[in-house]
Enzyme design. Structure first.
Site, PDB file in Angstrom:
ATOM      1  N   ARG A  38       1.533   1.657  -5.958  1.00  0.00           N
ATOM      2  CA  ARG A  38       1.695   0.733  -4.837  1.00  0.00           C
ATOM      3  C   ARG A  38       0.388   0.028  -4.473  1.00  0.00           C
ATOM      4  NH1 ARG A  38       6.507   1.700  -2.223  1.00  0.00           N
ATOM      5  NH2 ARG A  38       5.752   0.633  -0.366  1.00  0.00           N
ATOM      6  N   LYS A  92       3.454  -2.518  -7.478  1.00  0.00           N
ATOM      7  CA  LYS A  92       4.811  -2.379  -7.987  1.00  0.00           C
ATOM      8  C   LYS A  92       5.798  -3.291  -7.276  1.00  0.00           C
ATOM      9  CE  LYS A  92       8.230  -0.760 -10.333  1.00  0.00           C
ATOM     10  NZ  LYS A  92       8.421  -1.262 -11.689  1.00  0.00           N
ATOM     11  N   GLU A 152      10.859 -13.956 -18.836  1.00  0.00           N
ATOM     12  CA  GLU A 152      10.527 -12.541 -18.617  1.00  0.00           C
ATOM     13  C   GLU A 152       9.542 -12.032 -19.661  1.00  0.00           C
ATOM     14  OE1 GLU A 152      10.553  -8.651 -16.992  1.00  0.00           O
ATOM     15  OE2 GLU A 152      10.924 -10.673 -16.206  1.00  0.00           O
ATOM     16  N   GLU A 167       1.475 -10.225 -17.000  1.00  0.00           N
ATOM     17  CA  GLU A 167       1.248  -9.151 -16.031  1.00  0.00           C
ATOM     18  C   GLU A 167       0.288  -8.089 -16.543  1.00  0.00           C
ATOM     19  OE1 GLU A 167       4.969  -8.019 -13.256  1.00  0.00           O
ATOM     20  OE2 GLU A 167       5.428  -8.012 -15.393  1.00  0.00           O
ATOM     21  N   LYS A 195       5.829 -10.557 -18.736  1.00  0.00           N
ATOM     22  CA  LYS A 195       5.326  -9.231 -19.121  1.00  0.00           C
ATOM     23  C   LYS A 195       3.943  -9.335 -19.757  1.00  0.00           C
ATOM     24  CE  LYS A 195       8.238  -6.809 -17.336  1.00  0.00           C
ATOM     25  NZ  LYS A 195       8.096  -7.788 -16.283  1.00  0.00           N
ATOM     26  N   CYS A 247       0.845  -1.184   0.000  1.00  0.00           N
ATOM     27  CA  CYS A 247       0.000   0.000   0.000  1.00  0.00           C
ATOM     28  C   CYS A 247       0.883   1.238   0.000  1.00  0.00           C
ATOM     29  CB  CYS A 247      -0.909   0.019   1.234  1.00  0.00           C
ATOM     30  SG  CYS A 247      -1.948  -1.451   1.402  1.00  0.00           S
ATOM     31  N   TRP A 290      -3.704  -1.788  -1.557  1.00  0.00           N
ATOM     32  CA  TRP A 290      -3.644  -3.041  -2.311  1.00  0.00           C
ATOM     33  C   TRP A 290      -4.136  -4.115  -1.347  1.00  0.00           C
ATOM     34  CZ3 TRP A 290       0.819  -6.848  -2.871  1.00  0.00           C
ATOM     35  CH2 TRP A 290       0.548  -7.774  -3.885  1.00  0.00           C
ATOM     36  N   HIS A 343       9.174 -32.902 -23.604  1.00  0.00           N
ATOM     37  CA  HIS A 343       8.774 -33.531 -22.344  1.00  0.00           C
ATOM     38  C   HIS A 343       7.440 -32.970 -21.863  1.00  0.00           C
ATOM     39  CE1 HIS A 343      12.680 -35.521 -21.959  1.00  0.00           C
ATOM     40  NE2 HIS A 343      13.205 -34.388 -22.399  1.00  0.00           N
ATOM     41  N   ASN A 362       0.925   0.359   5.880  1.00  0.00           N
ATOM     42  CA  ASN A 362       1.453  -0.443   4.772  1.00  0.00           C
ATOM     43  C   ASN A 362       2.179  -1.634   5.387  1.00  0.00           C
ATOM     44  OD1 ASN A 362       2.579  -1.436   2.357  1.00  0.00           O
ATOM     45  ND2 ASN A 362       4.375  -0.133   2.581  1.00  0.00           N
ATOM     46  N   GLY A 363       1.717  -2.845   5.083  1.00  0.00           N
ATOM     47  CA  GLY A 363       2.339  -4.041   5.630  1.00  0.00           C
ATOM     48  C   GLY A 363       1.296  -5.044   6.071  1.00  0.00           C
TER      49      GLY A 363
END
Length: 688
Positions: free
Chosen positions: A33, A683, A559, A566, A563, A2, A103, A582, A130-131
């Site tokens: 955030r 983020k 990556e 996400e 992307k 947050c 968040w 496989h 935040n936490g």
């Protein structure tokens, strides 16, 4: 994760409208955030009398909370104001406001689960957080037994209610001498987990208290007098500057939200309690182990800290000519890579060897070279960057390199030895799992190296040594320029650890030359922008995408798929090409789009074989190859080809990720999603 923000003006008149704008703009800077709900708290009346006169309780603060993004909150606040007689032009010479963007971790996004969370209907104590409080259920049960009623599903609500409980107990006999900091310190004694907190109370008007353990928090100071100096320091209770001087004080989860107001900042350390009162700042040090067994409401030692100057400009956090932060940050990569390498690459003269200088590591290089192994530890994009750098580090150093996802290392309690060098990679430097893994490695005696983009972050402070990637501010939730800068820093790390033996001198010099040329080569790769937009138009309706890579470019496959996943919200999977037969081969048909990364390196012939096998099964191929290799990778012109500039194999992942970043960006925009604020993500992940 947050974002929390606070604004306190002292001896400088500000209208309520201006105060609201400062709080809203602070939240806008922190919205990356978290953006599923938001809230603010401001004073209802002018409480400009001294905050030490707390024998008279002030009217309840006004609290506004709203589900949705910051703009939803802004509209809601002004709508409520229009329906009441609240005067936006009323001036306050002293005022303390707090704000939060969320968040969701405990409880769905809704007004009742938004912050500020309150102690009671009268808003005696308000908290933004935040936490995660890990023992909130035990605290909640205790408070319920003492008659408290809970309205939300959050872990945060126990904090203001615990503050009220502590305050009520301390003032039972009419004693009003208990201070705000004493109340907060007593609350901290009972909290477990990671948190950054800002407290506001009607019992202590015009005061704010901030404290932290694990989550980031920064204090900003704007002194409105000519004699204010950049070197101001905090003494026992006040600034060096005169107590009555007008000033504005800010608290924020990130310096991004402060730079437009001031560049004088203090990064608050774990265990510090920062008390803003009467224009002064006092800092107390809370020792968790000591205080748990100490006297209730005892005052811990005060500390003196110096302000630092923020090396950031407002332009860095604006979009400029771009429509989105992600787009801006993709196109900033030539410059961010230059900044990453500035002062660290030494070409030397005709008779001098080309070398790398990493000042943050020079005192520890001998220890690293004697390591039994090097362990890369990270999450998400940072893990992928480390994976891309692993082969060159093994090649140049001769030291075994292992990879660990931070959460998995913790779950397994995997072995870390004193003879190990553990390298912690994190853009923010605050990633919760990576921080816990760092704590674990320190306990086991390993040499800990940090690679982070954030000066003063927890990882930067707690590792033995490290390297800042200097990629510049990255606001888009999906990391782009930080990823490429991380790879470059780890390539330089490999060069520094590998030494300058004659056997690898030619290889080292070729890599250093490649690093010097890399920004221009990235600029060339960015010319694929329109081509990637055209490809995105062809893939807009697809539900899935596979990306095959191997060697240096297995990380690129992971990556690139991450992307797309996400931001475009499309299922995508990065697969090691050697594992194709496989299981993944069963998915191949004429409809499923498949990206194969086949640039020139030691694995090129193997990737040619993969392409042939996929083509034999009528795979819908999109092949990334080095310039001039189109005919070699797509016989007969079947499939689509993306040609990229060729560089040294260990640097090729930096080039190869550029088209995939552009593809993810354009797919997201074309599909109508928010590219900077993807669904359910934030983020950096500062909670487990």
């Amino acid at each position: 994760m947050c974002g929390i923000f606070a604004y306190l003006n002292f001896n400088v008149k500000k209208e309520r409208r201006y105060i609201l704008q400062v709080l809203f703009n602070g939240l806008r800077r922190l919205e990356y955030r978290g953006y599923d709900s938001a809230g603010i708290a401001i004073d209802s009346d002018n409480n400009s009398s001294s905050s030490s006169e707390n024998s008279v309780v002030c009217p309840p603060p006004l609290v506004f909370r709203r589900e949705g993004n910051i703009e939803s909150l802004v509209k809601s606040v002004y709508h409520e104001v229009a329906e009441t007689d609240l005067n936006l032009e009323e001036s306050f010479s002293i005022h303390a406001g707090i704000a939060h963007t969320r968040w969701a971790t405990h409880g769905e996004p809704s007004p009742r689960n938004s912050h500020p969370q309150s102690s009671d209907d009268g808003n005696e104590f308000l908290v933004v957080h935040n936490g995660v409080i890990t023992n909130y259920e035990v605290l909640k049960e205790t408070l319920v037994r003492h008659g408290f009623t809970f309205e939300s599903e959050t872990d945060t609500e126990v904090i203001p209610k615990l503050a009220k409980f502590v305050f009520d107990k301390a003032t039972e006999g009419g004693d009003r001498t208990v201070t705000f900091s004493q109340v907060v310190l007593e609350v901290m004694r009972h909290l477990e987990g990671a948190y950054a907190l800002i407290f506001k109370s009607r019992h202590y008007p015009n005061e704010l208290i901030a404290c932290k353990r694990g989550s980031p928090l920064v204090l900003g100071v704007k002194e409105l007098t000519e004699d204010a100096s950049n070197g101001s320091a905090f003494h026992d209770d006040k600034f060096v500057s005169k107590n009555g001087n007008p000033k504005e004080l800010f608290l924020s989860s990130d310096a991004n939200a402060l730079v437009e107001h001031t560049k004088k900042v203090l990064v608050i350390e774990d265990g510090e309690v920062v008390h803003l009162k009467d224009g002064g700042v006092s800092i107390l040090k809370f020792d968790n182990d000591k205080e748990k067994h100490g006297n209730s409401l005892a005052r811990p030692a005060s500390v003196q800290r110096a302000l630092s100057v923020l090396m950031m400009e407002v332009e860095q956090i604006n979009k400029g000519k771009y429509e989105h932060y992600m787009q801006k940050e993709i196109h900033e990569q030539p410059e961010s890579l230059k900044t990453t390498m500035r002062g660290r690459l030494i070409r030397g003269g005709s008779s001098k060897a080309k070398t790398v200088l990493l000042g943050g590591l020079k005192d520890h290089l001998k220890t690293i070279r004697r390591s039994r192994r090097i362990v890369f530890i990270g999450c998400g994009t940072s893990y992928n960057a480390a994976l891309a750098a692993r082969p060159i580090l093994e090649e140049l150093s001769g030291i075994p390199v292992t990879m660990e996802i931070a959460s998995d290392l913790l779950d397994r309690q995997g072995p870390i030895y004193r003879e190990d060098t553990a390298v912690f990679v994190s853009q923010s430097g605050e990633t919760a799992d990576t921080l816990l893994a760092l704590e674990y490695a320190l306990e086991n005696g390993a040499l800990c190296v940090g690679i982070t983009n954030t000066v003063g972050s927890a990882i930067a402070r707690h590792t033995h040594c490290g390297v800042h990637i200097n990629a510049g501010c990255e606001i888009g939730v999906a990391s782009t320029k930080a990823y490429t800068s991380q790879i470059v820093v780890m390539a330089m790390l490999a060069l520094a650890i590998g030494g300058d033996t004659l056997s690898n001198q030619a290889r080292r010099e070729a890599i250093i030359d490649g690093l010097f040329d890399l920004p221009n080569t990235v600029r060339e790769a960015l010319k694929l922008d329109q081509e990637m937009k055209d490809l995105a138009k062809l893939l807009i309706a697809e539900q899935s995408l596979l990306v095959f890579g191997r060697g240096y470019n297995y990380a690129t496959a992971l990556e690139g798929a991450l992307k797309v996943k996400e931001v475009a919200l499309m299922h995508s999977e990065g697969i090691l090409a050697g594992e194709m037969k496989h299981g993944p081969l069963a998915l191949v048909d004429e409809n499923l789009p498949i990206v194969v990364i086949a640039t020139r390196d030691a694995c090129f012939s193997k990737q040619q074989s993969v392409i042939q096998q996929l083509h034999a099964r009528k795979g819908r191929l999109i092949v990334m190859c080095s310039k001039g290799d189109a005919a070699a990778v797509c016989a007969g012109g079947s499939g689509r080809v993306i040609e990229v500039p060729q560089v040294e194999d260990c640097l090729q992942p930096v080039i190869n990720i550029i088209p995939l970043q552009l593809l993810a960006y354009h797919l997201t925009v074309l599909r109508g999603f928010n590219v900077d604020q993807p669904r359910n993500l934030a983020k950096s992940v500062t909670t487990q």
